[in-house]
Design a protein around this motif. Structure first.
Motif, short mmCIF file in Angstrom:
data_model
loop_
_atom_site.label_atom_id
_atom_site.label_comp_id
_atom_site.label_asym_id
_atom_site.label_seq_id
_atom_site.Cartn_x
_atom_site.Cartn_y
_atom_site.Cartn_z
N ALA A 1 56.79 66.39 44.47
CA ALA A 1 58.12 66.69 45.16
C ALA A 1 58.97 66.06 45.95
O ALA A 1 60.01 66.64 45.73
N LYS A 2 58.27 65.03 46.95
CA LYS A 2 59.50 64.61 47.96
C LYS A 2 60.36 63.48 47.08
O LYS A 2 61.23 63.64 47.38
N LEU A 3 59.25 62.71 45.98
CA LEU A 3 60.71 62.14 45.38
C LEU A 3 61.92 62.95 44.61
O LEU A 3 62.54 62.30 45.08
N VAL A 4 61.53 64.22 44.03
CA VAL A 4 62.21 64.72 43.27
C VAL A 4 63.19 64.80 44.65
O VAL A 4 64.66 65.36 43.86
N ALA A 5 63.09 65.40 45.73
CA ALA A 5 64.10 65.59 46.35
C ALA A 5 64.92 64.68 47.41
O ALA A 5 65.60 65.41 47.74
N THR B 1 67.59 60.62 42.68
CA THR B 1 68.24 60.29 41.92
C THR B 1 66.57 59.89 40.96
O THR B 1 67.01 58.65 40.96
N ILE B 2 66.45 60.38 39.61
CA ILE B 2 65.18 60.69 39.00
C ILE B 2 65.69 60.60 37.13
O ILE B 2 66.81 61.78 37.45
#
Length: 115
Positions: A92-96, A99-100
């Motif tokens: 969730a931190k990565l998504v927040a 930009t992926i």
């Protein structure tokens, strides 16, 4: 009602039918989240080895997977799920924060293994 203009409406997986005509970001593993299991093609919880078999996600890993929504094929569903709760938090931190790539049909297990 549905949220627009960049707002998010948060619903429990048991109420996903109330937002089925929206794009979805499903957070949580398929063992405890029925919507996550459905994105992975299952009507039953996928836990531990079954989750790993379906996603290739193992201990200390997580997945970000984008599909046509199983609730409305005209919409998108993004699965953000870890092997355990702490891994889901990392996802969730990565998504927040970053930009992926989230085009339909994309799936990436993190951390990305070095070649």
């Amino acid at each position: 009602s549905t949220a627009t203009g960049g707002l998010a409406l948060i619903v429990d997986d048991s109420k996903v039918d109330t937002v089925k005509d929206s794009n979805l970001v499903v957070v949580g593993g398929s063992c405890i989240n029925a919507a996550a299991a459905k994105i992975l093609g299952s009507d039953v919880p996928l836990c531990a080895a079954a989750f790993t078999e379906k996603t290739l996600v193992g201990v200390n890993q997580y997945i970000i997977k984008t599909v046509a929504s199983p609730y409305n094929a005209a919409k998108v569903a993004i699965l953000v799920a870890g092997y355990e709760g702490a891994d889901t938090l990392s996802a969730a931190k990565l998504v927040a924060e970053k930009t992926i790539k989230t085009d339909v049909g994309t799936s990436q297990v993190y951390p990305i293994a070095s070649a």
